[in-house]
Design a protein around this motif. Structure first.
Motif, PDB file in Angstrom:
ATOM      1  N   GLN A 163       0.837  -1.183   0.000  1.00  0.00           N
ATOM      2  CA  GLN A 163       0.000   0.000   0.000  1.00  0.00           C
ATOM      3  C   GLN A 163       0.879   1.243   0.000  1.00  0.00           C
ATOM      4  N   VAL A 164       0.471   2.236  -0.758  1.00  0.00           N
ATOM      5  CA  VAL A 164       1.213   3.495  -0.870  1.00  0.00           C
ATOM      6  C   VAL A 164       0.351   4.621  -0.326  1.00  0.00           C
ATOM      7  N   GLN A 165       0.947   5.474   0.463  1.00  0.00           N
ATOM      8  CA  GLN A 165       0.256   6.654   0.972  1.00  0.00           C
ATOM      9  C   GLN A 165       0.928   7.908   0.437  1.00  0.00           C
ATOM     10  N   LEU A 166       0.106   8.856   0.061  1.00  0.00           N
ATOM     11  CA  LEU A 166       0.597  10.131  -0.454  1.00  0.00           C
ATOM     12  C   LEU A 166       0.025  11.258   0.400  1.00  0.00           C
ATOM     13  N   VAL A 167       0.875  12.193   0.788  1.00  0.00           N
ATOM     14  CA  VAL A 167       0.434  13.331   1.589  1.00  0.00           C
ATOM     15  C   VAL A 167       0.978  14.608   0.964  1.00  0.00           C
ATOM     16  N   GLU A 168       0.066  15.484   0.556  1.00  0.00           N
ATOM     17  CA  GLU A 168       0.461  16.772  -0.009  1.00  0.00           C
ATOM     18  C   GLU A 168       0.592  17.815   1.094  1.00  0.00           C
ATOM     19  N   SER A 169       1.461  18.779   0.856  1.00  0.00           N
ATOM     20  CA  SER A 169       1.600  19.920   1.757  1.00  0.00           C
ATOM     21  C   SER A 169       2.111  21.106   0.943  1.00  0.00           C
ATOM     22  N   GLY A 170       2.028  22.288   1.553  1.00  0.00           N
ATOM     23  CA  GLY A 170       2.573  23.477   0.914  1.00  0.00           C
ATOM     24  C   GLY A 170       1.555  24.392   0.285  1.00  0.00           C
ATOM     25  N   GLY A 171       0.298  24.001   0.320  1.00  0.00           N
ATOM     26  CA  GLY A 171      -0.718  24.874  -0.236  1.00  0.00           C
ATOM     27  C   GLY A 171      -0.927  26.111   0.620  1.00  0.00           C
ATOM     28  N   GLY A 172      -1.691  27.055   0.094  1.00  0.00           N
ATOM     29  CA  GLY A 172      -1.969  28.281   0.835  1.00  0.00           C
ATOM     30  C   GLY A 172      -2.545  29.338  -0.070  1.00  0.00           C
ATOM     31  N   SER A 173      -2.540  30.558   0.427  1.00  0.00           N
ATOM     32  CA  SER A 173      -3.071  31.696  -0.318  1.00  0.00           C
ATOM     33  C   SER A 173      -1.935  32.609  -0.729  1.00  0.00           C
ATOM     34  N   VAL A 174      -2.007  33.087  -1.961  1.00  0.00           N
ATOM     35  CA  VAL A 174      -0.951  33.943  -2.489  1.00  0.00           C
ATOM     36  C   VAL A 174      -1.565  34.908  -3.494  1.00  0.00           C
ATOM     37  N   GLN A 175      -0.926  36.036  -3.675  1.00  0.00           N
ATOM     38  CA  GLN A 175      -1.397  36.986  -4.674  1.00  0.00           C
ATOM     39  C   GLN A 175      -0.897  36.581  -6.059  1.00  0.00           C
ATOM     40  N   ALA A 176      -1.613  37.050  -7.057  1.00  0.00           N
ATOM     41  CA  ALA A 176      -1.215  36.771  -8.430  1.00  0.00           C
ATOM     42  C   ALA A 176       0.230  37.216  -8.657  1.00  0.00           C
ATOM     43  N   GLY A 177       0.969  36.378  -9.372  1.00  0.00           N
ATOM     44  CA  GLY A 177       2.379  36.635  -9.611  1.00  0.00           C
ATOM     45  C   GLY A 177       3.300  35.985  -8.591  1.00  0.00           C
ATOM     46  N   GLY A 178       2.721  35.500  -7.515  1.00  0.00           N
ATOM     47  CA  GLY A 178       3.501  34.877  -6.461  1.00  0.00           C
ATOM     48  C   GLY A 178       3.855  33.428  -6.758  1.00  0.00           C
ATOM     49  N   SER A 179       4.491  32.802  -5.770  1.00  0.00           N
ATOM     50  CA  SER A 179       4.969  31.426  -5.929  1.00  0.00           C
ATOM     51  C   SER A 179       4.590  30.580  -4.723  1.00  0.00           C
ATOM     52  N   LEU A 180       4.451  29.302  -4.964  1.00  0.00           N
ATOM     53  CA  LEU A 180       4.265  28.306  -3.916  1.00  0.00           C
ATOM     54  C   LEU A 180       4.993  27.037  -4.339  1.00  0.00           C
ATOM     55  N   ARG A 181       5.420  26.253  -3.371  1.00  0.00           N
ATOM     56  CA  ARG A 181       5.991  24.943  -3.673  1.00  0.00           C
ATOM     57  C   ARG A 181       5.199  23.888  -2.921  1.00  0.00           C
ATOM     58  N   LEU A 182       4.606  22.998  -3.658  1.00  0.00           N
ATOM     59  CA  LEU A 182       3.896  21.872  -3.076  1.00  0.00           C
ATOM     60  C   LEU A 182       4.831  20.683  -2.932  1.00  0.00           C
ATOM     61  N   SER A 183       4.587  19.908  -1.892  1.00  0.00           N
ATOM     62  CA  SER A 183       5.341  18.674  -1.681  1.00  0.00           C
ATOM     63  C   SER A 183       4.376  17.507  -1.622  1.00  0.00           C
ATOM     64  N   CYS A 184       4.847  16.375  -2.083  1.00  0.00           N
ATOM     65  CA  CYS A 184       4.076  15.135  -2.029  1.00  0.00           C
ATOM     66  C   CYS A 184       4.979  14.080  -1.398  1.00  0.00           C
ATOM     67  N   ALA A 185       4.690  13.732  -0.167  1.00  0.00           N
ATOM     68  CA  ALA A 185       5.468  12.721   0.535  1.00  0.00           C
ATOM     69  C   ALA A 185       4.873  11.348   0.245  1.00  0.00           C
TER      70      ALA A 185
END
Length: 124
Positions: free
Chosen positions: A1-23
């Motif tokens: 069995q494989v488990q995936l957990v995302e993190s790194g989401g949030g709120s940002v203004q247009a033009g900004g950046s985010l980095r999501l992770s998937c463990a």
């Protein structure tokens, strides 16, 4: 069995950046293709990107090509989605998904394992 957990989401203004992770846990992450998908309210889940077990030749949807980059660190069993130049239309719940096979990588039913998703909100 494989488990995936995302993190790194949030709120940002247009033009900004985010980095999501998937463990990835449960099995050796390096044997899986990992895709990123997103789903906005009232819309179908859509393909964003995918990366092979080796990390070579990632693929992107036309809507994110040139702005998003997917990468992986197999030593950490983690896949990343770097999102730059974000737009309000990128607002969605982002999911990572994994499967041993890489064919049909744009289709949701090509992936057996899914995370719970992380919300990304981009304001104008």
């Amino acid at each position: 069995q494989v488990q995936l957990v995302e993190s790194g989401g949030g709120s940002v203004q247009a033009g900004g950046s985010l980095r999501l992770s998937c463990a990835v846990s449960g099995r050796t992450a390096s044997i899986y293709y990992v895709g990123w998908f997103r789903q906005a309210p009232g819309k179908e889940r859509e393909f964003v990107s995918t990366i092979s077990p080796s990390g070579l030749d990632p693929q992107y949807s036309d809507s994110v090509k040139g702005r998003f980059t997917t990468s992986r660190d197999n030593a950490k069993n983690t896949v990343y989605l770097q999102m730059n130049s974000l737009k309000p239309e990128d607002t969605a719940v982002y999911y990572c998904a994994a499967d041993r096979a890489g064919g049909g990588y744009r289709a949701t039913d090509s992936y057996r394992y899914w995370g719970q998703g992380t919300q990304v909100t981009v304001s104008s």
